[in-house]
Design an enzyme around this catalytic site. Structure first.
Site, PDB file in Angstrom:
ATOM      1  N   ARG A  25       0.855  -1.133  -0.189  1.00  0.00           N
ATOM      2  CA  ARG A  25       0.021   0.199   0.109  1.00  0.00           C
ATOM      3  C   ARG A  25       0.937   1.369   0.067  1.00  0.00           C
ATOM      4  O   ARG A  25       1.700   1.275   0.860  1.00  0.00           O
ATOM      5  CB  ARG A  25      -0.894   0.071   1.241  1.00  0.00           C
ATOM      6  CG  ARG A  25      -1.924   1.405   1.358  1.00  0.00           C
ATOM      7  CD  ARG A  25      -2.770   1.127   2.484  1.00  0.00           C
ATOM      8  NE  ARG A  25      -3.147   2.665   2.613  1.00  0.00           N
ATOM      9  CZ  ARG A  25      -3.289   3.443   3.709  1.00  0.00           C
ATOM     10  NH1 ARG A  25      -2.846   3.023   4.969  1.00  0.00           N
ATOM     11  NH2 ARG A  25      -3.920   4.677   3.727  1.00  0.00           N
TER      12      ARG A  25
ATOM     13  N   HIS B 205      -2.713  11.008   0.911  1.00  0.00           N
ATOM     14  CA  HIS B 205      -2.101  10.831   2.231  1.00  0.00           C
ATOM     15  C   HIS B 205      -1.494  12.149   2.682  1.00  0.00           C
ATOM     16  O   HIS B 205      -0.264  12.188   2.976  1.00  0.00           O
ATOM     17  CB  HIS B 205      -1.048   9.482   2.242  1.00  0.00           C
ATOM     18  CG  HIS B 205      -0.782   9.030   3.596  1.00  0.00           C
ATOM     19  ND1 HIS B 205      -0.630   7.662   3.621  1.00  0.00           N
ATOM     20  CD2 HIS B 205      -0.620   9.506   4.755  1.00  0.00           C
ATOM     21  CE1 HIS B 205      -0.495   7.225   4.831  1.00  0.00           C
ATOM     22  NE2 HIS B 205      -0.364   8.471   5.609  1.00  0.00           N
TER      23      HIS B 205
ATOM     24  N   GLU C 244      -6.984   8.569   6.663  1.00  0.00           N
ATOM     25  CA  GLU C 244      -7.372   9.376   7.895  1.00  0.00           C
ATOM     26  C   GLU C 244      -7.779  10.719   7.870  1.00  0.00           C
ATOM     27  O   GLU C 244      -6.915  11.480   8.158  1.00  0.00           O
ATOM     28  CB  GLU C 244      -6.075   8.927   8.548  1.00  0.00           C
ATOM     29  CG  GLU C 244      -5.673   7.732   9.037  1.00  0.00           C
ATOM     30  CD  GLU C 244      -4.371   7.773  10.238  1.00  0.00           C
ATOM     31  OE1 GLU C 244      -3.847   8.781  10.595  1.00  0.00           O
ATOM     32  OE2 GLU C 244      -4.096   6.694  10.446  1.00  0.00           O
TER      33      GLU C 244
ATOM     34  N   ASN D 231      -7.462   1.885  10.112  1.00  0.00           N
ATOM     35  CA  ASN D 231      -6.022   1.939  10.847  1.00  0.00           C
ATOM     36  C   ASN D 231      -6.385   2.077  12.320  1.00  0.00           C
ATOM     37  O   ASN D 231      -7.043   2.891  12.893  1.00  0.00           O
ATOM     38  CB  ASN D 231      -5.406   3.660  10.407  1.00  0.00           C
ATOM     39  CG  ASN D 231      -4.866   3.264   8.871  1.00  0.00           C
ATOM     40  OD1 ASN D 231      -5.111   2.358   8.059  1.00  0.00           O
ATOM     41  ND2 ASN D 231      -4.616   4.469   8.336  1.00  0.00           N
TER      42      ASN D 231
ATOM     43  N   TYR E 283      -4.203   1.831  16.149  1.00  0.00           N
ATOM     44  CA  TYR E 283      -3.075   1.945  16.696  1.00  0.00           C
ATOM     45  C   TYR E 283      -3.515   1.663  18.334  1.00  0.00           C
ATOM     46  O   TYR E 283      -2.664   0.982  19.177  1.00  0.00           O
ATOM     47  CB  TYR E 283      -2.411   3.268  16.346  1.00  0.00           C
ATOM     48  CG  TYR E 283      -1.729   3.123  15.337  1.00  0.00           C
ATOM     49  CD1 TYR E 283      -0.709   2.522  14.983  1.00  0.00           C
ATOM     50  CD2 TYR E 283      -2.309   3.893  14.018  1.00  0.00           C
ATOM     51  CE1 TYR E 283      -0.093   2.644  13.878  1.00  0.00           C
ATOM     52  CE2 TYR E 283      -2.015   3.887  12.796  1.00  0.00           C
ATOM     53  CZ  TYR E 283      -0.580   3.382  12.791  1.00  0.00           C
ATOM     54  OH  TYR E 283      -0.123   3.336  11.560  1.00  0.00           O
TER      55      TYR E 283
ATOM     56  N   GLU F 149      -3.456  -0.179   8.349  1.00  0.00           N
ATOM     57  CA  GLU F 149      -2.264   0.205   8.989  1.00  0.00           C
ATOM     58  C   GLU F 149      -2.277  -0.616  10.354  1.00  0.00           C
ATOM     59  O   GLU F 149      -3.166  -0.309  11.250  1.00  0.00           O
ATOM     60  CB  GLU F 149      -1.949   1.717   9.204  1.00  0.00           C
ATOM     61  CG  GLU F 149      -1.744   2.612   7.730  1.00  0.00           C
ATOM     62  CD  GLU F 149      -1.591   4.024   8.184  1.00  0.00           C
ATOM     63  OE1 GLU F 149      -1.184   4.356   9.480  1.00  0.00           O
ATOM     64  OE2 GLU F 149      -1.599   4.786   7.282  1.00  0.00           O
TER      65      GLU F 149
END
Length: 478
Positions: A87, A131, A176, A304, A306, A377
């Site tokens: 990606r 991005h 994002e 994504n 985290y 991600e």
């Protein structure tokens, strides 16, 4: 004994379905460098990085990993890694320097070479259109606060689809949007450095509108690959059971998760609580036509993940060192953190179990409206030396990736907490250490160590672990 024959690798590989994508991700601005080469125009991030104090240590993205000039070397690393998919992101200012009008042939040629070399190496390309590197002329005209930026994005998406649509397997419109709005327009700690707080909310709608226009443009171009969007999502929990904490946890969840996903997946914005409407008035009235544009059929949805978030009523500063910004004290709530958990180099809590929680929440909220999901991600930075001699033993990263991948697979398996979610793949962030936005080169997320003086690439232990996992999965499928 080879790494791929160790019990921990073979056990995890046995849980990975043959069709499941094991990938790795990166972003143009963070690795390419060559910011004035090949006809590239400036981006909002170029301008932001030149501001004194904006980037840790005064670090510059001008060279980054020099991926623009080291493309064959980096594709060779990807081939050695053995991933199914890469990606990457297309740099809008490299392809269309002014953000509208004429295209830059050298920029288009660069991505032609990248895509063709990936395919030759047997790696499936997943291209992200945006991005965070907005062409600077558009930023000067208001960026994502301006509806025109969404319309220009649709034109750019059509150009990218026309050029690369025959070879890209999957397209991500935006990466994002929550980070762009929160960090870039509300808090001012990322480009473009605006500190608008709740007045930043129009940037949400214009990004989502850009997503919808981008999907329409790609489909009009007849691209062969699937189309989706990616956002950062996190489970949100109240710090206590007090009514005030529960109220602001609900508000935080709306602002971090649902205000982005609901329009895309359901065609409507979430209902806002009465107490919060004065703060959110800058969103204005949204037309039904815009919502129809945003609510496009998707082939997949990218998450994504985290860490989870825990919030409490009242102003305060987050306990996460990387997110300690004085502007946060102006908000009516604050994060309280998870001191009982281990943390990464950024100070983010390590909480793989909450990935399953997030997937279950997405299933429960969106049901049949949730398309197949990719974790687009997942990764962690840890303190590492600037120079290495030989393989860096980054066991913390190996443990992080193994636990998160296992949590994703277990939660979506029959009987798991997120059973019913069609999870299609996991992309590690990131291939190699890079320019980590406002943190400069101080945070290393890569499977490959980069010496930012010599630009030498050295695979870490995590690189060989991921390689072994891919090989063991392939062997198990035979």
């Amino acid at each position: 004994m080879t790494l791929e024959s160790t019990q921990s690798v073979t056990e995890l590989a046995g849980r990975v379905p043959p069709s499941f994508t094991l990938g790795v991700a990166a972003a143009a601005f963070q690795i390419e460098g060559a910011v004035t080469a090949g006809g590239r125009g400036p981006s909002g991030w170029d301008a932001f990085a030149e501001k004194p104090g904006a980037i840790v240590g005064g670090h510059s993205p001008a060279v980054a990993c020099d991926h623009y000039n080291r493309l064959p070397e980096d594709v060779a690393l990807l081939k050695e890694l053995g991933v199914d998919s890469y990606r990457f992101s297309l740099s809008w200012p490299r392809i269309q320097p002014d953000g509208q009008g004429s295209l830059n042939s050298e920029g288009l040629d660069f991505y032609d070479r990248l895509i063709d070399q990936l395919l030759e190496a047997g790696i499936s390309p997943m291209a992200t259109l945006y991005h965070w590197d907005t062409p600077l002329p558009l930023e000067h005209r208001g960026g994502w606060l301006h509806r025109d930026t969404a319309e220009r994005f649709g034109e750019y998406a059509r150009a990218a689809g026309d050029r690369f649509g025959d070879r890209v397997a999957q397209w991500v419109t935006l990466n994002e949007p929550v980070s762009v709005t929160l960090n870039g327009y509300a808090l001012g700690v990322h480009a473009p450095g605006r500190k608008l707080m709740f007045d930043a909310l129009p940037s949400i709608h214009h990004q989502l509108l850009a997503h919808g226009l981008g999907v329409q443009a790609l489909r009009a171009a007849g691209v062969a690959g699937g189309i989706g969007v990616t956002n950062l999502h996190a489970p949100v929990r109240p710090a206590t059971r007090k009514p005030g904490d529960r109220l602001v946890a609900h508000l935080y969840d709306l602002l971090m998760n649902r205000i982005y996903a609901d329009p895309v997946l359901l065609g409507r914005y979430p209902s806002l609580p009465l107490y919060a409407r004065p703060w959110l008035r800058s969103m204005g009235r949204i037309s039904d036509a815009d919502l129809r544009t945003i609510h496009q059929p998707l082939d997949f949805y990218g998450l994504n993940y985290y860490f989870p978030v825990k919030v409490a009523l009242g102003p305060g500063i987050t306990p996460i060192p990387a997110d300690t910004h004085q502007e946060l004290a102006r908000l009516p709530f604050h994060e309280v953190g998870y001191p009982e958990l281990d943390s990464t180099g950024f100070g983010w809590p390590v909480a793989p179990e909450y990935l399953g929680t997030l997937l279950a929440e997405m299933r429960d909220r969106y049901g049949d409206a949730l398309p197949p999901v990719y974790i687009t991600e997942g990764g962690a930075s840890f303190p590492e030396p600037d120079r290495v001699s030989g393989t860096l033993e980054d066991e913390d990263r190996v443990g992080y990736l193994a636990s998160h991948l296992r949590a994703a697979l277990d939660s979506t398996a029959p009987g798991g907490a997120a059973e019913g979610v069609d999870l299609r793949g996991y992309y590690v962030w990131t291939l190699m250490d890079n320019f980590e936005w406002a943190a400069g080169y101080s945070q290393r997320f890569g499977l490959v160590h980069v010496d930012f003086e010599t630009l030498e690439r050295t695979p870490k232990r995590s690189f060989y672990w991921y390689q072994a996992l891919s090989r063991a999965r392939s062997a198990a499928a035979e």
